[in-house]
Design an enzyme around this catalytic site. Structure first.
Site, mmCIF file in Angstrom:
data_model
loop_
_atom_site.group_PDB
_atom_site.id
_atom_site.type_symbol
_atom_site.label_atom_id
_atom_site.label_comp_id
_atom_site.label_asym_id
_atom_site.label_seq_id
_atom_site.Cartn_x
_atom_site.Cartn_y
_atom_site.Cartn_z
ATOM 1 N N ASN A 191 -7.802 -12.165 5.705
ATOM 2 C CA ASN A 191 -8.981 -12.349 6.698
ATOM 3 C C ASN A 191 -10.261 -12.118 5.962
ATOM 4 O O ASN A 191 -11.205 -12.798 6.699
ATOM 5 C CB ASN A 191 -8.568 -11.369 7.875
ATOM 6 C CG ASN A 191 -7.958 -9.725 7.189
ATOM 7 O OD1 ASN A 191 -8.418 -9.456 6.114
ATOM 8 N ND2 ASN A 191 -7.237 -9.256 8.043
ATOM 9 N N THR B 286 -1.274 -13.084 2.021
ATOM 10 C CA THR B 286 -1.361 -11.769 1.851
ATOM 11 C C THR B 286 -0.188 -11.077 2.154
ATOM 12 O O THR B 286 0.784 -11.431 2.757
ATOM 13 C CB THR B 286 -2.506 -11.066 2.950
ATOM 14 O OG1 THR B 286 -2.525 -9.788 2.831
ATOM 15 C CG2 THR B 286 -2.267 -11.449 4.357
ATOM 16 N N ASP C 39 0.181 -8.221 2.851
ATOM 17 C CA ASP C 39 0.265 -7.511 3.830
ATOM 18 C C ASP C 39 0.698 -7.858 5.247
ATOM 19 O O ASP C 39 0.904 -7.113 6.430
ATOM 20 C CB ASP C 39 -1.388 -6.813 4.187
ATOM 21 C CG ASP C 39 -2.039 -6.297 3.075
ATOM 22 O OD1 ASP C 39 -1.106 -5.112 2.569
ATOM 23 O OD2 ASP C 39 -3.219 -6.253 2.667
ATOM 24 N N MET D 153 2.802 -0.339 -0.447
ATOM 25 C CA MET D 153 1.381 -0.790 0.062
ATOM 26 C C MET D 153 1.186 -0.981 1.582
ATOM 27 O O MET D 153 2.258 -0.866 2.230
ATOM 28 C CB MET D 153 0.977 -2.008 -0.711
ATOM 29 C CG MET D 153 0.628 -1.671 -2.233
ATOM 30 S SD MET D 153 0.049 -3.262 -3.094
ATOM 31 C CE MET D 153 -0.618 -2.626 -4.525
ATOM 32 N N GLU E 106 1.260 3.772 2.228
ATOM 33 C CA GLU E 106 0.207 4.485 1.739
ATOM 34 C C GLU E 106 -0.782 4.899 2.823
ATOM 35 O O GLU E 106 -1.593 5.537 2.396
ATOM 36 C CB GLU E 106 -0.483 3.740 0.495
ATOM 37 C CG GLU E 106 -1.133 2.193 1.177
ATOM 38 C CD GLU E 106 -1.949 1.458 0.049
ATOM 39 O OE1 GLU E 106 -2.090 1.937 -1.066
ATOM 40 O OE2 GLU E 106 -2.046 0.078 0.246
ATOM 41 N N GLN F 14 4.744 -4.526 -6.673
ATOM 42 C CA GLN F 14 5.181 -5.142 -5.435
ATOM 43 C C GLN F 14 4.454 -6.407 -5.179
ATOM 44 O O GLN F 14 4.979 -7.060 -4.149
ATOM 45 C CB GLN F 14 5.153 -4.271 -4.015
ATOM 46 C CG GLN F 14 3.782 -3.575 -3.761
ATOM 47 C CD GLN F 14 3.727 -2.488 -3.166
ATOM 48 O OE1 GLN F 14 4.175 -2.297 -1.990
ATOM 49 N NE2 GLN F 14 3.384 -1.239 -3.945
#
Lengths: 409, 409
Positions: free
Chosen positions: B115, B143, B145, B189, B246, B303
């Site tokens: 982003n 990403t 994420d 993560m 995390e 990861q």
């Protein structure tokens, strides 16, 4: 020499990626040589003392099960960390065990493990001789630590080494993406020997320089020399990656991981803080003295249970030592450990052999001095010449629904 | 609409296993559509401002290079974490960049990132419109994420999810070898969203129950409820494996990882102790309250850079969004981000689409509330239905000398 009706096999000590390939080797060879039943101890000798026994004929009847077993990390049968007592002091467990051997008509016992497990085999063989038992006891080597004597290497080491080399290579990629100086310290298993840390050197190749430094427990940590070398390398290179064995000690014999926290450090609950590791200590040290950005990475348990990075060479040899142990027992051998003898480096060829298990038990093989670089902070090309063949080729898991399929009891 | 002579591509933000597959998609599609030169920014927009530019025609001329590029983790071109200023406040970098675009006869700019990177594309597109430039600016999502809006998922997530699922599965094997009770807490993560931690649930299958609990940052940590559940599960099961993001915070909005050390804890060198993590905090908490054996494992950087566990679905889609971005630019689109639209779950099918990049920039997509279990300590089957297709199939590295071969500049 009596014939062997049934055999018994157990697994002991820490997990590896290929200990179950040795179990497959024992099972298939024993069946092929005429054993009626192959029994498995649940949780090693400790579970056996509670008569936790499974009939592997029932679990491994399909060849597909064997293929899955070879690709399943950790210990299919379960494991223990348990040592038999001196029988002169406490004979009870021996009586119990030999009673069970009789009950299940066991003609040979195989124990897959490291130097503690070889102690178990040595004690059982000695007791067997004393009571004039015809049961044969053979050890099958296994340990990621590669610290057993009288064998070129141990099954389990090659896969751990392949995981470590590939992972260090990935970390080197990861750490070099930004145009910034940084030092990454990667902690690798190995409390007493540097075989695993040294495997980080195998990351090197045409596309990768490998780790910049490697610290092994075979050499005492010299803070001044270490910081001087980091400082010098930092001037030459964008990013540094340092591999360190968890078992590195300073000149006073203290583990670096014991020095991480300041005196009296406690966790959030007022208890003595857990040790957070050798890599953390070195990352803090570098940051405190050189001021650069540091990062500590711990490979942790992944290095011993990563079936996706198993070495096919390792899987094959693990199977072979399992099979060779059975052949030895059927030939009448007892009190032996199966070994791997290297016939040549190029082409890489090995044969299996045998050694007295009592010679192996409770001893440790270190990385030879001449394979450690003069400054004690890397390994020499001889190390790679030795270790490189052990990580060759792959045995990929069977992926089902996107993840490796395993076999469980 | 002017024709496009040359194009420019950059990579930004953290590494993934497949960001280079998107680069391959941009390169090959741009060449196929007639671009003379495909230039690459070294270290993203930050390197570009220093005119660090490479001609990818020279680096990727052989199809073998493309195959290696797809299998190389991290960022082939290098990356940065750099945000362009508001042009009303500081126009200088924009002038510099558009001067470079002119110098290299750039007709389209592609930026592969998350982003923050979409903010860069949005600002460049807006500035381009203001100065009436014909250059097109397209964002390519990337990403691990998975937190970008208006796309079903982001390239990079699938491979990270596959690594996490396979690794959790290995850890579950590893933690169950001994006949002892233990709790292993695995830190994953995800500072703000639980997409990665939720992927731990994909370890579950016919041969594995998956993790016993999953904590996501979408829910505040409730110590009492957590300990009660651990205590209850411990009675039922041999060993527990808990996956934790995390970024989990308590009800006061404090990150658990900030609470690890006791007040005033210092490292061995007298400096404030480094944060040792959310998993460490929870392992200490469980040990302090329930007294059982605990272990903290941090998956760390592995990861996001594990090419041996890349998802082929992810690699393919990463390549596709790179290619679709180029097609969009050649059609005359600008100020857009390429998206992935899911046509169906079973069979899994996707199409690429486009969205205004300004809608994506600086926003975050969380795990939907209804995909988190009622007690907030696991995910529902809907999560797996969404994520399972993204980890399907493998694209193995090319192993040379036992380790994955990569491509580097």
């Amino acid at each position: 020499m009596e014939t062997i009706k049934n055999v018994l096999v157990g697994q002991s000590g820490g997990p590896t990626a290929v200990i179950n390939a040795s179990l497959a080797g024992v099972y298939e060879t024993a069946r092929a040589m005429g054993a009626e039943h192959v029994y498995g101890m649940r949780y090693g000798i400790q579970g056996l003392l509670q008569e936790q026994i499974v009939d592997l004929n029932e679990c491994l009847s399909d060849k597909m099960d064997i293929e899955l077993l070879k690709r399943t990390p950790a210990s299919y049968l379960g494991s223990c960390r348990f040592r038999l007592p001196n029988p002169d002091v406490d004979e009870e467990p021996y009586k119990q065990l030999f009673h069970l051997f009789e009950k299940y008509e066991i003609g040979a016992v195989f124990y897959i493990g490291g130097n503690d497990s070889m102690d178990t085999i040595a004690r059982l063989a000695a007791y067997g001789a004393k009571v004039k038992s015809s049961i044969r006891f053979i050890g099958v080597p296994k340990t990621i630590d590669n610290d057993l004597m009288f064998t070129d290497h141990t099954p389990g080491y090659g896969s751990a080494a392949k995981y470590i080399a590939a992972t260090i290579k990935g970390i080197i990629c990861d750490s070099s993406v930004y145009n910034l100086n940084s030092v990454t310290v990667v902690e690798i298993m190995g409390r007493h020997t540097g075989w695993l840390a040294g495997a980080a050197s195998l990351a090197a190749g045409a596309d990768c320089n490998g780790p910049d430094m490697i610290l092994l427990p075979e050499r005492a940590f010299d803070e001044k020399a270490f910081l001087a070398k980091v400082s010098q390398l930092e001037k030459e290179r964008h990013t540094l990656v340092i591999a360190v064995s968890e078992g590195v000690k300073n000149k006073d014999g203290e583990f670096l991981c014991d020095l991480v926290s300041g005196p009296g450090a406690v966790d959030a609950f007022g208890h003595k803080a857990a040790l957070s590791g050798t890599a953390r200590y070195l990352a803090d040290l570098i940051k405190a003295h050189l001021g650069c950005k540091t990062r500590a990475v711990e490979l942790s348990v992944l290095q011993r249970c990563a079936s996706p990075l198993a070495s096919r060479t390792d899987v094959t040899e693990a199977y072979q030592v399992g099979g060779a142990a059975v052949e030895a027992a059927f030939r009448g051998e007892t009190g032996k450990m199966c070994t791997i003898y290297r016939v040549s480096d190029i082409p890489y060829r090995t044969e299996t052999g045998l050694t007295d298990v009592s010679r192996v038990a409770n001893k440790e093989k270190c990385v030879p001095d001449e394979w450690i670089s003069e400054d004690g902070m890397h390994v020499t090309p001889e190390f790679a010449r030795y270790a490189r063949p052990l990580i060759q080729a792959e045995l990929h898991p069977f992926y089902v629904d996107g993840v490796p399929r395993h076999l469980h009891l």
